[in-house]
Structures are given as C-alpha cells and as structure tokens.
Enzyme design. Structure first.
Site, short mmCIF file in Angstrom:
data_model
loop_
_atom_site.label_atom_id
_atom_site.label_comp_id
_atom_site.label_asym_id
_atom_site.label_seq_id
_atom_site.Cartn_x
_atom_site.Cartn_y
_atom_site.Cartn_z
N MET A 258 -24.94 8.04 -5.16
CA MET A 258 -24.16 9.37 -5.05
C MET A 258 -22.97 9.06 -5.84
O MET A 258 -22.13 8.23 -5.53
CB MET A 258 -23.63 9.70 -3.55
CG MET A 258 -24.98 10.04 -2.85
SD MET A 258 -24.38 10.56 -1.06
CE MET A 258 -23.98 12.29 -1.52
N CYS B 29 -29.84 2.44 -17.76
CA CYS B 29 -29.05 2.26 -16.06
C CYS B 29 -30.28 2.59 -15.26
O CYS B 29 -30.57 2.05 -14.10
CB CYS B 29 -28.11 3.11 -16.02
SG CYS B 29 -27.20 3.06 -14.47
N CYS C 158 -20.29 6.45 -19.34
CA CYS C 158 -19.21 6.16 -18.00
C CYS C 158 -18.45 4.82 -18.26
O CYS C 158 -17.36 4.79 -17.57
CB CYS C 158 -20.03 6.19 -16.67
SG CYS C 158 -21.11 4.56 -16.48
N GLY D 197 -30.23 12.70 -8.25
CA GLY D 197 -29.87 14.04 -8.74
C GLY D 197 -30.36 14.39 -10.14
O GLY D 197 -29.59 15.44 -10.64
#
Lengths: 421, 367
Positions: B1, B95, B188, B119
């Site tokens: 998450m 990743c 990120c 997701g």
C-alpha cells in the site's frame, strides 16, 4: 476479481481477522504481552483522573479555585516523594519519560558547563533508551559535548569498572553521568547505587531513567545517591502524558521550557492537575503493592520463560537471568526475524514487541542487543514479552500455543532473506 | 500500500471479496526525507500515514516492511548503472520484478500468505492470462509483463476491470481519504523529478562530444552521455544547426567513447528489435513465429510485429518502423483480444536495427 484461492495455511489464517475481532476496551479478551510499552490504568487512577478532571482551577492562580488545584498538586507531589524516597520539593512534574530524560541530560549538562566550561563530557551507558541516547548525541552534535559510552556485559549489565576508569581519566571534565535503573528491552537491573556512589565520590551528578523500574523493583531516590531520576505515569498504571523528574535539591538544571516559572522554575507550563493526581495515585499503589506484584507477575513470567523454551527449543533468553524486571522476558529466536514473528503473533491476537518502538515503523537492530555483543541476526531475531498488573497465566498459555507455528513461518521468512543476502 | 488511491481500493476489494488481507507499506529509503518530499510519489512518511489510514478504514492490519536495502541495490543502483551503460531503464518495471513480486512475495509466502495484491491497472483473471486494463490510458500491463508464471500465480490485481475514474469514485464511497490524491508520475526516488540532475550527482560530470551521424562533425558537447535517451530532441543545446535546418534527435549513446550521436528523425526508425532475458508469461516458449503486437516503451503505441525466439533472445520484426526505441526498455508482446490484449511475453531491449541497413544507428549500440 477472482474468488479467494485455496488457503494452504487455512488453519492458521482463516476466520482470524484480528482487526475484526479486536475490542480495545476488552482486556480480558486479548493477550497483551507489551506492558513495557504501556500498561492499563489502575481503576483507582482512572477514577481519580475523571473526578479531578471535573474540578476547576489553574494551580498557579491565586484565588480559591487556584488554591484548591494547587493543593491537589502539592498533595500528589508529597505522595510521590514519599513513595520514591525523595523530598516533595525534588519532584518536578513533566509530560513524561522523554521530557524528563531530555530535561535531566540537557539541563544538567548546560548548568554544569555554565559553572565550569571544562565540564563538557557525558558518561552514558550504551543501553540507554533513545530519549537519553538521542539527547546525548544531540549535545555532541550541537553543544560540543564529548561522550564516554559505558559498555555492558553479555547480560546487559553496565561494567562498573568502566565508570571508575572514565571518572579517573576525565573526572574534572564530566558534566554528568546517566545510567538507566533497569533496561526497557532486556529488563536487566543496573547497579545504580554502586554507580552513583562512584559518581558522588568525584562530585559528578548521576541521572537514572527509572521509567521501567518504579513499580517493579525497589526504588529509593535518596538511598540510591542519584542526583536525578526519571519516572512516568503510563508504565505503572497512571495516565500517559504525565511524569516527573526527581531532581536533587542542590542539583542545578537549566530549563528546556520557559514561561510561567512553575516547578522550581525548571519546568514552566500549566500543571496538569488531573494527570498529576492520577499519576500520584498510581505511583502510590504500585510502590505499596510492589513486593506482592513482583512475586505474582514474576511467577507468571517464569512460567512464560519455561513455556517458550519448551515450545521453541533453541530460543535464547536475553538479559540477566536473575537480576531482571519481574515482568520482562526477552528472547532471540535464531533464524527468525522479530518483526515477522510479531506480525504472525498479532494475527493470532497476541500483542508483543520487537523492542523499543521506532518512528518510521522500520525495525533497526536493537542497540541494546548489539551492545550486549549480539550479532545483527540475533538482534533482529528478538522479541520482547512484558507482563503487568492485568497479566494472567492464560495469556502465557495462549502465547505458548501459538508460538511454534509462528516460529516455523518466521524461520521460512528468515531463510528467504538469508538466501538473498 | 503505497499511500495512493489504487492500492487502497485494491486492498478494500480484496478484503470485501473474503480474503484475509494484511496491508504492507514498503519503506524504500533508510531516510524517508531523502526521497520525494511532496504529496506525490511513494516514499514519504506522509504516504506511509495515508496508507495506514486507508488500512484503518478498510479494517485490516498494517505493517511497514523495510525493503530499503533491496530497493537500493536492485532498483536505484541498477537505474544508475543502466544509464551509465547508455541504456534507458524502467525502474517501475524493475521494482515489480525484484521487489514487489519477488522480495515482498517471497516473504509473504514464507509467512503463510498466498498472494500479493496490488493496485496495478491490469487484468489477471481465472484463465491466468495477464491482460491490459479496461482503462487503456492507465494500463500497467507493460510494467508487469516481466513477471514469470510463478509470480503471476501468486498475484491478484483487483483493479483491471475498472477505470481510474471508477476507482476514485469507489474510494470516495468507501471513505478513503486518498480518493482525490494526485496520481504519481515521476520516479519515486528522484525527489525533484530531475533525472539528469540525479544521475549527475551519482555519476559526476564526464564531458564529451555530440556528433552528427550524417557529417561526422562535432556539433556540441555534453556533461555526461548518460543523461541522454534515444529519441530525445530537447535539451541538446547544439552549437550548429543541421545543414537542412531540420531538428536532430539522439540516435545513440556510446559509453566507451562517451559520445552522443544525433541525426534526423528518420534515422531513428527501426524495424527489428532484439530483447534479452525473455519471460514468457504463458509459461512456454513460442515454438514458431508469432504474429502479434509489441509495445516498446511505457505508454507507447502497440506496433504489429512477428515475434520469434532466436538463440534465447526475443526477436521482433516490426511490420512498420518505430522511432526512438531505447535499449534498456522492455519489448512486450501482446496478442490482440477483444476481451483485453493478452501479454505473451517480454524482454529487455538490447539492440535494434533497420533491416537491410546493417550498421545503421542502433539505439544504445551493442552491449
């Protein structure tokens, strides 16, 4: 969305959604083995809190409501002083352990250095709580402090000779020494009186973080010879957010918080009257009932240690086997990761800890275990079970029943990690 | 998450479907402040808090798993090394391959979990086939195509049948506070989105020449060939315009000579793509030529192609030329299907060529 696939571990997981079953107000329905993190409030302390919270008055006001509030504070101060072997004027109320530790370490450092600029050295044990550890390191980084770390032996006990050597070598430049009364992770009780005696001989004030000790082992401030002692409410059945620094009458301490000049001008801020009354109630009950508590909780702890050893051959008990807090059991489970075990036990409704909590939720290997000579793997494989006034033998049974399956899975996870390392 | 809306809704759907779900947020930096510090991205303490609050609302346990070391080695270091070698890596793909469906999945399986739910916008149904999302604009099958059969067998993508708008609406219905959180687009672990600056910090300045492929002339200089990507037009800062006045593009990067070669758009055209380390999502290696479509970059348009296996490599012969194909990106083969294009397999692009014009500019050269 596919339908749920077959759960090969059905017996372990199915129907055990911990979040669905958890009832925060049902102590009797949970297995809570983390009393060193926080312990339930004593009913008497809770009642005292609620009753006092209904009363009006700022303890610094001069009128009748203020005088009444002040009276409640001073009565509490006397009760705490009596319970801890201190004078009432030596009890400085704070927001809790972290503030008391910061105030003692920084405040005594600044005050001593102000009198004698040569006094910039801090002697500290290698196993202190982060509230002390990080305060010391902050002074090193920002205030030009130097530090001598006192090593510990294999069970986490501070080596007294190391303090003697440090005082001989640096005595005239030492601002303060700080050694906790009992370790929060492995539960080892330190020889505080002996250490304080050595410090006193060289005119060095000793601060001791007794957050875990008060209520579990005899703590007498005057008898210990310490110059300052940290205590907090929520580890002994009082509310969270209130604690005290017991500060010897003749010990100078520069304040962290400036303002209204409360608490001997060492700690400004409006006094938390209900918190202080509840804190005093809890300290008084905990200290009065300490011997009975230690015997009862100690025997449950001994059963836990025996049960864990039987359930998981190879589990290693960390800390001093004799001279430890009666509510503490701390193990390394070789081949496991502590945080994996925590997750698996949590899923079974069993709450425990890998050691001290950490801000980002990322587990670092415990500095306490590392200082005791453990390697990184042993440090990461450790789990702390701590008991308190609500603990029952049934909780030990629940842990012992759940542990073998959890250890087996945590070992698989540990093997995955080792294979990739 | 991650703390974003997609993983929150995926977790909520999995829990609602009857799974026993545990929320996991990955700590990818030892010092979270060194990575992205705004509201976007996946690595901040604020994102960890958003993820935790979503887990609270869904009613599932929540933990932070420390994957910082693995992420740094397998994704960040790999990203830098790939650029240093003149290739253009896709860190999200890496990743997925190394962290989310490897380190995380392995740990989860060892602990007794059955699958990793994410997701990602892609479909993975009862037939076991990985397909594009119904929301083609958000489709992420390209960065999942690197997953092996075994990894996919332990993966659940609950969002593939929904558009992003549906996901946001559902998040709002479920009282998930991240319903309106902006999408993350950038890498990120690059805090300010400045990839060139990030690489410069890691690799240092290595000045070299920018050479015109047609004339062989030096037409500019650069501070590090690693900062360029095949097909790039902007930021070349060329001293001399081309003789014909047309724009020039990066055709290739040659780390050995620290040279960036530029040329006209048509020189970017390739019609054969060679991919290393192919993964056949269907589980078996194609025995014969496969007529299909290939996608050659994230969000790139699919190109009709014939794909075959040759010496363990994936070879895609494009039915019409494609431009700006960079080594290090993935070539993903899809079988067009009205029920959602099916991923057949993928590979890492090693070299490209223009058939019949051997030695023509090949992205990244041969490595």
């Amino acid at each position: 969305m596919p339908t749920p696939i077959r759960l090969f571990d059905a017996a372990f997981w199915t129907g055990r959604r911990v979040e669905d079953r958890y009832r925060p107000d049902r102590l009797d329905a949970m297995t809570y083995l983390d009393h060193a993190a926080t312990t339930p409030m004593l009913p008497e302390a809770l009642d005292a809190y609620v009753a006092t919270a209904r009363e009006l008055g700022n303890a610094s006001s001069l009128h009748a409501p203020g005088r009444y509030a002040r009276r409640r504070v001073e009565e509490s101060r006397e009760r705490i002083a009596a319970a801890l072997g201190a004078r009432p004027s030596e009890v400085i109320f704070t927001s809790g352990g972290t503030e008391s530790d910061n105030l003692a370490v920084k405040g005594i450092f600044w005050a001593r250095r102000a009198v004698d600029p040569a006094r910039t050295r801090i002697i500290a044990s290698a196993v202190e709580h982060h509230a002390v550890l990080d305060s010391v390191e902050w002074l090193v980084r920002h205030e030009g402090a130097t530090v001598t770390w006192l090593p510990v032996d294999g069970v986490g006990r501070v080596e007294v000779d190391a303090l003697r050597v440090a005082l001989d070598e640096y005595g005239d430049e030492v601002a303060l020494a700080t050694v906790m009364w009992a370790n929060n992770e492995v539960g080892t009780v330190q020889p505080v009186a002996e250490l304080a005696g050595l410090c006193a001989g060289r005119g060095v004030p000793l601060h001791t973080d007794a957050v875990q000790a008060v209520s579990q082992v005899p703590v007498d401030f005057a008898g210990s010879g310490a110059a300052a002692l940290t205590v907090t409410g929520h580890k002994l059945g009082g509310p969270v957010g209130v604690g005290a620094l017991v500060l010897g009458r003749d010990v100078e301490c520069t304040p962290l918080l400036h303002g209204g000049g409360q608490e001997r001008d060492v700690r400004s801020g409006t006094l938390d009257v209900p918190g202080i009354v509840a804190f005093a109630t809890a300290v008084e009950i905990a200290v009065k009932g300490r011997a009975e508590y230690a015997a009862r909780v100690g025997s449950i702890r001994d059963a836990l240690v025996a049960g864990v050893r039987e359930a998981v051959p190879g589990a290693v008990l960390n800390g001093d086997p004799i001279d430890r807090l009666p509510g503490n059991a701390h193990f390394s489970f070789p081949g496991c990761e502590g945080d994996a075990l925590l997750l698996l036990l949590d899923a079974q409704g069993i709450a425990c800890s890998t050691g001290s909590a950490c801000s980002a939720g990322v587990a670092q290997p415990s500095h306490v275990l590392l200082a005791m000579g453990a390697d990184d793997d042993r440090a990461r494989s450790s789990l702390r079970f701590t008991l308190g006034h609500t603990s029952t033998p049934g909780e030990v049974d629940a842990l012992v029943a759940a542990l073998p399956a959890a250890v087996e899975r945590a070992r698989r996870a540990g093997a995955v990690r080792a294979a990739r390392a | 998450m991650s703390g974003g809306v997609d993983s929150a809704v995926a977790a909520a759907r999995a829990a609602a479907a009857g799974y026993d779900v545990t929320g996991v947020h990955l700590a990818l930096s030892r010092n979270p402040q060194t990575y992205r510090s705004g509201a976007r991205g996946c690595c901040t303490l604020e994102d960890a808090r958003d993820a935790r609050r979503a887990a609270d609302v869904i009613g599932i346990p929540f933990y932070v798993w420390d994957m910082a070391e693995r992420f740094h080695e397998d994704v960040v270091d790999d990203f830098v090394a790939e650029y240093a070698a003149g290739r253009t890596p896709n860190p999200c793909l890496r990743c997925n391959e190394k962290i989310k469906f490897a380190a995380v999945l392995d740990r989860a399986l060892a602990l007794g979990f059955d699958a990793v739910v994410t997701g990602h916008h892609a479909r993975l149904g009862a037939d076991g086939l990985l397909r594009r999302s119904v929301d083609l604009g958000k489709d992420q099958s390209y960065v999942l195509a690197v997953l092996t059969r075994e990894q996919l067998d332990h993966s659940i993508f609950p969002l593939g049948d929904s558009t992003k708008a549906d996901v946001r609406a559902e998040a709002a219905r479920r009282d998930l506070a991240v319903a309106d959180k902006p999408d993350s687009h950038d890498i990120c672990f690059i805090a300010d989105g400045d990839t060139r600056g990030f690489l410069h910090g890691k690799l240092g300045a290595t000045p070299g020449d920018i050479v015109d492929a047609t004339t062989g002339e030096v037409v500019g200089t650069h501070e590090g060939a690693y900062a360029y990507t095949v097909g790039q037009r902007r930021g070349l800062d060329l001293r001399r315009p081309a003789a014909d006045g047309r724009p020039r593009y990066v055709l290739s990067i040659t780390p050995v000579t620290n040279t960036v070669t530029v040329g006209p758009a048509e020189a970017l055209e390739v019609d054969r793509v060679y991919g290393e380390r192919p993964v056949w999502t269907g589980g078996s290696v194609p025995a014969a030529d496969v007529e299909c479509e290939v996608q050659l970059r994230a969000h790139g348009a699919p190109v009709p192609a014939t794909v075959r296996v040759e010496d363990g490599r994936l070879v895609a012969s494009l039915h019409r030329p494609a431009r700006g194909i960079a080594a290090g990106q993935a070539v993903v083969a899809y079988r067009p299907d009205p029920a959602g294009d099916v991923v057949l397999g993928s590979a890492t692009i090693a070299t490209t060529e223009r058939a019949g014009a051997a030695g023509s500019p090949a992205s990244g050269g041969t490595h």
